[in-house]
Write a protein that holds these residues in place. Structure first.
Motif, PDB file in Angstrom:
ATOM      1  N   CYS A  16       0.832  -1.196   0.000  1.00  0.00           N
ATOM      2  CA  CYS A  16       0.000   0.000   0.000  1.00  0.00           C
ATOM      3  C   CYS A  16       0.870   1.251   0.000  1.00  0.00           C
ATOM      4  O   CYS A  16       1.263   1.753   1.046  1.00  0.00           O
ATOM      5  CB  CYS A  16      -0.903  -0.009   1.225  1.00  0.00           C
ATOM      6  SG  CYS A  16      -2.018   1.401   1.309  1.00  0.00           S
ATOM      7  N   LEU A  63      -6.987   6.240  -0.587  1.00  0.00           N
ATOM      8  CA  LEU A  63      -8.187   5.433  -0.381  1.00  0.00           C
ATOM      9  C   LEU A  63      -8.162   4.204  -1.285  1.00  0.00           C
ATOM     10  O   LEU A  63      -8.474   3.095  -0.850  1.00  0.00           O
ATOM     11  CB  LEU A  63      -9.433   6.276  -0.659  1.00  0.00           C
ATOM     12  CG  LEU A  63     -10.776   5.566  -0.478  1.00  0.00           C
ATOM     13  CD1 LEU A  63     -10.942   5.072   0.955  1.00  0.00           C
ATOM     14  CD2 LEU A  63     -11.929   6.490  -0.862  1.00  0.00           C
ATOM     15  N   ARG A  64      -7.761   4.394  -2.527  1.00  0.00           N
ATOM     16  CA  ARG A  64      -7.726   3.269  -3.462  1.00  0.00           C
ATOM     17  C   ARG A  64      -6.706   2.216  -3.032  1.00  0.00           C
ATOM     18  O   ARG A  64      -7.012   1.027  -2.993  1.00  0.00           O
ATOM     19  CB  ARG A  64      -7.383   3.768  -4.864  1.00  0.00           C
ATOM     20  CG  ARG A  64      -7.561   2.698  -5.942  1.00  0.00           C
ATOM     21  CD  ARG A  64      -7.160   3.218  -7.294  1.00  0.00           C
ATOM     22  NE  ARG A  64      -5.697   3.279  -7.420  1.00  0.00           N
ATOM     23  CZ  ARG A  64      -5.068   3.994  -8.339  1.00  0.00           C
ATOM     24  NH1 ARG A  64      -5.747   4.771  -9.164  1.00  0.00           N
ATOM     25  NH2 ARG A  64      -3.758   3.977  -8.414  1.00  0.00           N
ATOM     26  N   HIS A  65      -5.513   2.660  -2.686  1.00  0.00           N
ATOM     27  CA  HIS A  65      -4.485   1.705  -2.268  1.00  0.00           C
ATOM     28  C   HIS A  65      -4.854   1.032  -0.945  1.00  0.00           C
ATOM     29  O   HIS A  65      -4.544  -0.148  -0.736  1.00  0.00           O
ATOM     30  CB  HIS A  65      -3.137   2.410  -2.138  1.00  0.00           C
ATOM     31  CG  HIS A  65      -2.506   2.753  -3.456  1.00  0.00           C
ATOM     32  ND1 HIS A  65      -2.102   1.780  -4.351  1.00  0.00           N
ATOM     33  CD2 HIS A  65      -2.219   3.942  -4.038  1.00  0.00           C
ATOM     34  CE1 HIS A  65      -1.588   2.357  -5.423  1.00  0.00           C
ATOM     35  NE2 HIS A  65      -1.651   3.680  -5.259  1.00  0.00           N
ATOM     36  N   SER A  66      -5.511   1.766  -0.073  1.00  0.00           N
ATOM     37  CA  SER A  66      -5.929   1.187   1.201  1.00  0.00           C
ATOM     38  C   SER A  66      -6.954   0.082   0.980  1.00  0.00           C
ATOM     39  O   SER A  66      -6.888  -0.990   1.598  1.00  0.00           O
ATOM     40  CB  SER A  66      -6.511   2.266   2.122  1.00  0.00           C
ATOM     41  OG  SER A  66      -5.531   3.231   2.456  1.00  0.00           O
ATOM     42  N   LYS A  67      -7.907   0.322   0.087  1.00  0.00           N
ATOM     43  CA  LYS A  67      -8.915  -0.699  -0.215  1.00  0.00           C
ATOM     44  C   LYS A  67      -8.273  -1.936  -0.832  1.00  0.00           C
ATOM     45  O   LYS A  67      -8.699  -3.069  -0.568  1.00  0.00           O
ATOM     46  CB  LYS A  67      -9.980  -0.119  -1.156  1.00  0.00           C
ATOM     47  CG  LYS A  67     -10.929   0.886  -0.492  1.00  0.00           C
ATOM     48  CD  LYS A  67     -11.970   1.384  -1.473  1.00  0.00           C
ATOM     49  CE  LYS A  67     -12.955   2.324  -0.791  1.00  0.00           C
ATOM     50  NZ  LYS A  67     -13.989   2.846  -1.741  1.00  0.00           N
ATOM     51  N   GLU A  68      -7.242  -1.712  -1.642  1.00  0.00           N
ATOM     52  CA  GLU A  68      -6.549  -2.844  -2.254  1.00  0.00           C
ATOM     53  C   GLU A  68      -5.830  -3.691  -1.213  1.00  0.00           C
ATOM     54  O   GLU A  68      -5.657  -4.902  -1.386  1.00  0.00           O
ATOM     55  CB  GLU A  68      -5.547  -2.330  -3.297  1.00  0.00           C
ATOM     56  CG  GLU A  68      -6.193  -1.702  -4.527  1.00  0.00           C
ATOM     57  CD  GLU A  68      -5.173  -1.017  -5.432  1.00  0.00           C
ATOM     58  OE1 GLU A  68      -3.993  -0.903  -5.003  1.00  0.00           O
ATOM     59  OE2 GLU A  68      -5.544  -0.580  -6.527  1.00  0.00           O
ATOM     60  N   VAL A  70      -6.811  -4.147   1.974  1.00  0.00           N
ATOM     61  CA  VAL A  70      -7.696  -4.703   2.993  1.00  0.00           C
ATOM     62  C   VAL A  70      -7.815  -6.229   2.944  1.00  0.00           C
ATOM     63  O   VAL A  70      -7.710  -6.895   3.987  1.00  0.00           O
ATOM     64  CB  VAL A  70      -9.090  -4.044   2.919  1.00  0.00           C
ATOM     65  CG1 VAL A  70     -10.112  -4.834   3.738  1.00  0.00           C
ATOM     66  CG2 VAL A  70      -9.017  -2.614   3.428  1.00  0.00           C
TER      67      VAL A  70
END
Length: 340
Positions: A16, A63-68, A70
């Motif tokens: 991330c 936000l995008r990298h964090s969702k990836e 999870v």
């Protein structure tokens, strides 16, 4: 954490983080183009933080990298039994307690009912909204132990008591198992930490064998002895100690492990800039100048200073004022919460 996987390239792991193109885009958006490889001066930290907070491009990428990230994180936590209903604890070096808060938020969203309690070497301050009784401190806590804090260096502590692998950047599934993704670390650093780990394990084993009953252990006496040792070693090191440990690699950026010496070379001007009056004026924004800092100032003062004793006194005064203010703010906030 368990697992033997260590990646050789951060970019290959899906960790991330923002890509280089994304970083450049964010820097351009906040008006910091061309400064991507520079350290942020202390006096500008609040300013840069505010810019990032209001940067939609940065927030979108994060936000995008964090969702990836999870699925790997939640898969690993479930695999390690943190949702099995058993009593678990977090054990860490400490400092600000943010890991425990974040981990509990993740576990609560995953369905865990009872929050993790943490056991720490020391805590300087705690994040807002947490329960103080869930943070157990050994050497110092946010309310007091001023002398322990002034004569302690968490960078030196982490350089010595560190795992023989790089920082954990994320988790991924390999076959049927979730494994940690590690940042690269040099072979010399790895060998050093493995050797030190064996020595510490042997010392701990022998010390434990001398304790017949935990209820009879004189922990207060042991803590006083520990304070004397750490005060001399961390706050007033000998030249040999400063050379041996100050030359070890250190970096507080998880993606640039062991980037510079722990007690890096500083000229007399650099050492004087870290004296109490100048540091306070810079922190208050009254004096506009950049201060070159060392991860272990005391080690740098002894290694390179012409008058190391004088530099240590000046820096010690600064640390006393810093932690007095920190403790005052903690107590003020804590009393207000109790009254409410």
């Amino acid at each position: 954490m368990p697992g033997q996987h260590r990646c050789e390239s951060v970019e290959d792991t899906g960790a991330c983080r923002l890509t280089e193109d994304e970083q450049e885009e964010v820097l351009k958006d906040i008006g910091e183009e061309g400064h991507g490889n520079e350290s942020i001066p202390y006096v500008r930290l609040a300013e840069v933080k505010e810019k990032l907070w209001h940067c939609e491009v940065f927030m979108e990428y994060m936000l995008r990298h964090s969702k990836e990230a999870v699925p790997g994180l939640t898969g690993y936590l479930a695999q390690e039994g943190l949702l099995d209903g058993e009593e678990d604890f977090l054990v860490d070096s400490g400092w600000v307690g943010s890991m425990q808060k974040t981990l509990n938020q993740v576990l609560e969203n995953m369905g865990r009912k009872k929050p993790l309690e943490g056991f720490y070497w020391g805590i300087y301050e705690l994040p807002p909204g947490v329960k103080r009784e869930e943070y157990h401190c050994y050497y110092f806590g946010p309310e007091g132990q001023l002398g322990e804090k002034v004569n302690f260096n968490n960078n030196l502590f982490e350089t010595i008591f560190s795992a023989p692998h790089g920082m954990t950047l994320g988790y991924e599934k390999r076959g049927e198992q979730y494994v940690p993704i590690y940042a690269p670390v040099s072979s010399d650093r790895k060998k050093y930490m493995e050797k030190l780990s064996r020595r510490l394990e042997e010392y701990t084993r022998r010390a434990a064998e001398q304790i017949m009953d935990l209820d009879d252990a004189d922990t207060d006496s042991e803590k006083k002895t520990m304070k004397k040792i750490l005060t001399l070693f961390m706050g007033r090191p000998t030249r040999d100690e400063a050379e041996a440990y100050g030359s070890l690699g250190f970096c507080d950026d998880v993606l640039e492990y062991a980037d510079r010496p722990l007690a890096e070379e500083m000229e007399e001007k650099d050492l004087r800039d870290n004296h109490v009056i100048n540091k306070i004026l810079v922190m208050l924004g009254i004096r506009k100048k950049e201060i070159r800092e060392s991860a272990w100032y005391e080690g740098s003062a002894v290694r390179f200073g012409k008058r190391p004793g004088y530099h240590l006194i000046q820096y010690g005064l600064y640390k006393y004022l810093l932690y007095i203010r920190q403790m005052y703010m903690w107590r003020k906030s804590n009393v207000r919460k109790k009254e409410d």
